[in-house]
Enzyme design. Sequence first.
Site, PDB file in Angstrom:
ATOM      1  N   LYS A  34       0.851  -1.204   0.000  1.00  0.00           N
ATOM      2  CA  LYS A  34       0.000   0.000   0.000  1.00  0.00           C
ATOM      3  C   LYS A  34       0.886   1.253   0.000  1.00  0.00           C
ATOM      4  O   LYS A  34       2.095   1.164   0.237  1.00  0.00           O
ATOM      5  CB  LYS A  34      -0.910  -0.021   1.231  1.00  0.00           C
ATOM      6  CG  LYS A  34      -0.172  -0.043   2.566  1.00  0.00           C
ATOM      7  CD  LYS A  34      -1.122  -0.365   3.714  1.00  0.00           C
ATOM      8  CE  LYS A  34      -0.358  -0.469   5.029  1.00  0.00           C
ATOM      9  NZ  LYS A  34      -1.225  -0.925   6.122  1.00  0.00           N
ATOM     10  N   ARG A 130     -10.494  -0.677  15.763  1.00  0.00           N
ATOM     11  CA  ARG A 130     -10.566   0.263  14.645  1.00  0.00           C
ATOM     12  C   ARG A 130     -11.491  -0.330  13.592  1.00  0.00           C
ATOM     13  O   ARG A 130     -12.571   0.157  13.358  1.00  0.00           O
ATOM     14  CB  ARG A 130      -9.145   0.496  14.112  1.00  0.00           C
ATOM     15  CG  ARG A 130      -8.924   1.797  13.440  1.00  0.00           C
ATOM     16  CD  ARG A 130      -7.469   1.993  13.091  1.00  0.00           C
ATOM     17  NE  ARG A 130      -6.878   0.836  12.417  1.00  0.00           N
ATOM     18  CZ  ARG A 130      -5.618   0.780  12.014  1.00  0.00           C
ATOM     19  NH1 ARG A 130      -4.794   1.787  12.231  1.00  0.00           N
ATOM     20  NH2 ARG A 130      -5.149  -0.287  11.399  1.00  0.00           N
ATOM     21  N   TYR A 265      15.564  30.764   4.922  1.00  0.00           N
ATOM     22  CA  TYR A 265      14.379  31.472   5.395  1.00  0.00           C
ATOM     23  C   TYR A 265      14.413  31.649   6.908  1.00  0.00           C
ATOM     24  O   TYR A 265      14.700  30.710   7.648  1.00  0.00           O
ATOM     25  CB  TYR A 265      13.116  30.693   5.021  1.00  0.00           C
ATOM     26  CG  TYR A 265      12.833  30.717   3.539  1.00  0.00           C
ATOM     27  CD1 TYR A 265      12.601  31.915   2.870  1.00  0.00           C
ATOM     28  CD2 TYR A 265      12.806  29.536   2.812  1.00  0.00           C
ATOM     29  CE1 TYR A 265      12.344  31.935   1.511  1.00  0.00           C
ATOM     30  CE2 TYR A 265      12.549  29.544   1.451  1.00  0.00           C
ATOM     31  CZ  TYR A 265      12.317  30.759   0.806  1.00  0.00           C
ATOM     32  OH  TYR A 265      12.067  30.769  -0.539  1.00  0.00           O
ATOM     33  N   MET A 313      11.563  24.182   0.214  1.00  0.00           N
ATOM     34  CA  MET A 313      10.873  23.302  -0.727  1.00  0.00           C
ATOM     35  C   MET A 313      11.853  22.553  -1.637  1.00  0.00           C
ATOM     36  O   MET A 313      11.681  21.367  -1.911  1.00  0.00           O
ATOM     37  CB  MET A 313       9.897  24.124  -1.582  1.00  0.00           C
ATOM     38  CG  MET A 313       8.970  23.257  -2.422  1.00  0.00           C
ATOM     39  SD  MET A 313       7.897  24.217  -3.472  1.00  0.00           S
ATOM     40  CE  MET A 313       6.856  25.044  -2.294  1.00  0.00           C
TER      41      MET A 313
HETATM   42  C1  LIG Z   1      -0.396  -1.949   6.723  1.00  0.00           C
HETATM   43  C2  LIG Z   1      -0.857  -3.277   7.170  1.00  0.00           C
HETATM   44  C3  LIG Z   1       0.070  -4.322   7.335  1.00  0.00           C
HETATM   45  C4  LIG Z   1       1.565  -4.118   7.215  1.00  0.00           C
HETATM   46  O1  LIG Z   1       2.021  -3.419   8.365  1.00  0.00           O
HETATM   47  P1  LIG Z   1       3.572  -3.269   8.668  1.00  0.00           P
HETATM   48  O2  LIG Z   1       3.638  -2.813  10.067  1.00  0.00           O
HETATM   49  O3  LIG Z   1       4.092  -2.229   7.712  1.00  0.00           O
HETATM   50  O4  LIG Z   1       4.197  -4.588   8.432  1.00  0.00           O
HETATM   51  C5  LIG Z   1      -0.429  -5.570   7.641  1.00  0.00           C
HETATM   52  N1  LIG Z   1      -1.758  -5.778   7.817  1.00  0.00           N
HETATM   53  C6  LIG Z   1      -2.667  -4.782   7.689  1.00  0.00           C
HETATM   54  C7  LIG Z   1      -4.104  -5.086   7.904  1.00  0.00           C
HETATM   55  C8  LIG Z   1      -2.243  -3.509   7.372  1.00  0.00           C
HETATM   56  O5  LIG Z   1      -3.146  -2.530   7.263  1.00  0.00           O
END
Ligand SMILES: *Cc1c(COP(=O)(O)O)cnc(C)c1O
Length: 369
Positions: A34, A130, A265, A313
């Site tokens: 992701k 969550r 800056y 930047m």
């Molecule tokens: C992001 C995520 C992971 C991976 O988490 P890491 O700590 O980066 O290994 C695994 N399972 C779920 C459900 C996640 O959202």
Amino acid sequence: MSVATVEVDVAALLHNVNCFKRQAPHSQIWAIIKANAYGHGKTEVARFLQKQVDGFGVARLSEALELRSVGIIAPILLLEGFFPDEDITLLERYSLQTMIHSPEQIERLRELKTSYPLNVWFKLDSGMHRLGFRPEQARHYFNLLAACPSVAKPINIASHFCCADELDNPYTTAQIQVFDDFIAAIDDPALVGLQSLCASSGLFGWQTAHRDIVRPGLVLYGISPFDYQIKDKATGAALGLLPVMTLKSMLIAVRDHKQGEGVGYGQTWRSPRDTRLGVIAMGYGDGYPRGVPADIPVMINGQLLPIVGRIAMDMIVVDLGPDTSAQIGDEVIFWGPDLPVEKIAALSGMSAYELVVHLTSRAKLVYKF
Ligand SMILES: *Cc1c(COP(=O)(O)O)cnc(C)c1O
């Protein structure tokens, strides 16, 4: 040499996957890619790992579709499931697996007609609070889900730890217990598919939770999820992993600077001595955080040197010292194998997750084989 470059070491990525296979020899590995593979480029990472892992996890339907559009055919799981406004016929069309965490999602699956049953994962809320079904309601909803004609059986069951990076926190043990109690309470054991609890910190910290599928994200990129103070787990290297990313750029100016003069800056830093300053082509426009405190080191020709003044930047200034031999065009490393991103995270009070994910598309991704 080019400016603002995110160099990705593909051999390190493969090494890390092999490391997981030794760490959890009986578990499938689903690589979490992701957020553009935590800044490493999701389509490329998926291509490199497709043959090495059992599946991929992403957070958004759009991410999964992008992977399919470039020809990734491996299993893909939507870690947060589909969202209220999304077209769930895409799950069937693009062969995507989805986490199911809410009654609303089950309701939509109940009404869905498919030409083959979809692989879905049931998410138990074992204590993160969550997403997922609460333990006291989970059996009921699991049965409802299993009764959907559009859902393939058996159903994988997953949960997520909230404190697994704290190696002595009993809350993780309690979450494992909640998970096991739920599995044991399921009316028809034949409906129980593969079990999955562990992300990175579970994989490297909680052996008894490995189960059938592990879901490593951060450690895939050779970064430790543990506190920088835990000596034998502070960095990816300490875990036997190889850091995948090097963030680097180059000096575009080397200048004389007089004692008492400020730079940048707000002129927030003033030099206590006559010195030489280096100007680096890197800034928050590339995703280097503007908020890092003064004195964060960068590496130039093997030497650690402090950033001075505000991060802008497009530019970052470094105090090279009066006797420097650094020159225009010299490489500057912000993090990489010799300057762990975990160290920069600890010094700046940020998480390593945030540092790598924060990089922008102006920082050019380059793959090193
Ligand atoms: C992001 C995520 C992971 C991976 O988490 P890491 O700590 O980066 O290994 C695994 N399972 C779920 C459900 C996640 O959202």
